[in-house]
Scaffold this active site. Structure first.
Site, mmCIF file in Angstrom:
data_model
loop_
_atom_site.group_PDB
_atom_site.id
_atom_site.type_symbol
_atom_site.label_atom_id
_atom_site.label_comp_id
_atom_site.label_asym_id
_atom_site.label_seq_id
_atom_site.Cartn_x
_atom_site.Cartn_y
_atom_site.Cartn_z
ATOM 1 N N ASN A 267 0.866 -1.179 0.000
ATOM 2 C CA ASN A 267 0.000 0.000 0.000
ATOM 3 C C ASN A 267 0.903 1.228 0.000
ATOM 4 O O ASN A 267 1.495 1.560 1.023
ATOM 5 C CB ASN A 267 -0.891 -0.030 1.255
ATOM 6 C CG ASN A 267 -1.698 1.246 1.418
ATOM 7 O OD1 ASN A 267 -1.826 2.026 0.479
ATOM 8 N ND2 ASN A 267 -2.244 1.457 2.604
ATOM 9 N N TRP A 268 0.989 1.867 -1.154
ATOM 10 C CA TRP A 268 1.882 3.035 -1.269
ATOM 11 C C TRP A 268 1.321 4.278 -0.588
ATOM 12 O O TRP A 268 2.013 5.275 -0.489
ATOM 13 C CB TRP A 268 2.124 3.367 -2.747
ATOM 14 C CG TRP A 268 3.033 2.431 -3.462
ATOM 15 C CD1 TRP A 268 3.698 1.356 -2.943
ATOM 16 C CD2 TRP A 268 3.414 2.508 -4.842
ATOM 17 N NE1 TRP A 268 4.460 0.754 -3.917
ATOM 18 C CE2 TRP A 268 4.301 1.448 -5.093
ATOM 19 C CE3 TRP A 268 3.077 3.367 -5.885
ATOM 20 C CZ2 TRP A 268 4.862 1.226 -6.349
ATOM 21 C CZ3 TRP A 268 3.631 3.139 -7.132
ATOM 22 C CH2 TRP A 268 4.521 2.079 -7.362
ATOM 23 N N GLU B 117 -6.891 4.615 7.886
ATOM 24 C CA GLU B 117 -6.641 6.032 7.583
ATOM 25 C C GLU B 117 -7.860 6.655 6.908
ATOM 26 O O GLU B 117 -8.155 7.834 7.093
ATOM 27 C CB GLU B 117 -5.372 6.166 6.719
ATOM 28 C CG GLU B 117 -4.131 5.904 7.566
ATOM 29 C CD GLU B 117 -2.911 5.427 6.808
ATOM 30 O OE1 GLU B 117 -2.878 5.511 5.573
ATOM 31 O OE2 GLU B 117 -1.980 4.942 7.483
ATOM 32 N N GLY C 147 2.418 2.021 10.742
ATOM 33 C CA GLY C 147 3.368 3.121 10.581
ATOM 34 C C GLY C 147 4.085 3.496 11.871
ATOM 35 O O GLY C 147 4.729 4.538 11.940
ATOM 36 N N GLY D 242 2.662 -1.230 4.258
ATOM 37 C CA GLY D 242 2.696 0.188 3.903
ATOM 38 C C GLY D 242 4.122 0.653 3.661
ATOM 39 O O GLY D 242 4.694 0.470 2.575
ATOM 40 N N GLY D 243 4.734 1.229 4.686
ATOM 41 C CA GLY D 243 6.061 1.852 4.568
ATOM 42 C C GLY D 243 7.088 0.965 3.881
ATOM 43 O O GLY D 243 7.849 1.437 3.021
HETATM 44 C C1 PEP Z 1 -0.828 0.026 5.876
HETATM 45 O O1 PEP Z 1 -0.754 1.131 5.388
HETATM 46 O O2 PEP Z 1 -1.788 -0.685 5.594
HETATM 47 C C2 PEP Z 1 0.235 -0.419 6.780
HETATM 48 C C3 PEP Z 1 0.125 -1.583 7.353
HETATM 49 O O3 PEP Z 1 1.300 0.442 6.970
HETATM 50 P P1 PEP Z 1 2.720 0.093 7.637
HETATM 51 O O4 PEP Z 1 3.199 -1.207 7.029
HETATM 52 O O5 PEP Z 1 3.596 1.240 7.295
HETATM 53 O O6 PEP Z 1 2.507 -0.062 9.113
#
Ligand code: PEP
Length: 254
Positions: A11-12, A99, A175, A235-236
């Site tokens: 997930n960018w 989010e 995050g 995500g990150g």
């Molecule tokens: C996400 O955005 O779905 C997520 C899990 O982010 P991260 O991996 O950065 O915690």
């Protein structure tokens, strides 16, 4: 015996211009070209999808969006429809990300309508659920997540439910660098499977349930050992093509 697909989805979020996305795709394809036992999905911003369609065509990488409208088409200024996503070769769409729930006011009802619409046009929803830290500390996490799953999915036919992916994403782990322990991830993913079983019966055994929240190349291997964790929403750690490639290879020991 369950025969579940294993899925790693990136997930960018709101990162990457078109040229950055194109550059990423070239490097990423090189990293994952030999991966065969996992479904790999990149969920990119709307503006990058068309360019990625061209870069990823005929590759093993599937394309996803991060949101879509619940309406079919019409006077919905600023919205993107499921058909528009199909048109740029998307096959997946993230729905109900925390989010979107927390910052953009999406309700369980909105998300239920979006899931229905995604299924109606033939997209695979990656439906997100998860509790915040307060709920976890109060011991209310399981009940909260069950309610989220019930409200988004209980209006959907059993056949359609077979086409979804669920992502358990505890908000306190997104995050933040804090990952749920693999035991905690397993426990909640098994609870979610229990809720899905109530809704659709034994077919829930075939629904991939992902964990999301600070997943990295270093911890994916342990998470993937858990029987009800079928992959990850990342995500990150999906933003760099080389390290995301490494994460995927660690998830799929050959
Ligand atoms: C996400 O955005 O779905 C997520 C899990 O982010 P991260 O991996 O950065 O915690």
């Amino acid at each position: 015996m369950a025969n579940r697909r294993r899925v790693i989805a990136g997930n960018w979020k709101m990162f990457k211009t078109v040229s950055e996305a194109e550059d990423y795709a070239i490097k990423f394809l090189e990293e994952v070209k030999d991966v065969t036992d996992l479904d790999v999905v990149l969920c990119a911003p709307f503006t990058a999808l068309h360019a990625l369609k061209n870069e990823l065509e005929e590759s093993i990488v599937h394309l996803g969006a991060q949101n879509m409208a619940w309406g079919e088409e019409g006077a919905y200024t600023g919205e993107i429809s499921g058909r528009m996503l199909l048109d740029v070769a998307c096959t997946y769409v993230i729905l109900g990300h925390s989010e979107r729930r927390e910052m953009f006011g999406e309700t369980d009802q909105d998300i239920a309508k979006k899931v229905q619409q995604a299924l109606a046009v033939g997209l695979t929803p990656i439906f997100c659920c998860g509790e915040n830290l307060k709920l976890r500390e109060e011991g209310k996490a399981a009940e909260w997540v069950k309610n989220q799953v019930d409200s988004a999915l209980s209006g959907i036919s059993k056949d359609d439910l077979k086409r979804i992916i669920v992502a358990y994403e505890p908000i306190w782990a997104i995050g933040t660098g804090k990952t749920a322990s693999s035991n905690d991830a397993q426990e909640m993913c098994a609870n979610i499977r229990g809720t899905l079983t109530e809704l659709m019966g034994p077919a829930s055994e075939n629904v991939p349930i992902l964990y999301g929240g600070s997943v990295k190349a270093e911890n994916i291997g342990e998470l993937m050992q858990e029987p009800d964790v079928d992959g990850a929403l990342v995500g990150g750690a999906s933003l760099d093509p080389l390290s995301f490639g490494k994460l995927i290879k660690n998830a799929s020991p050959m």
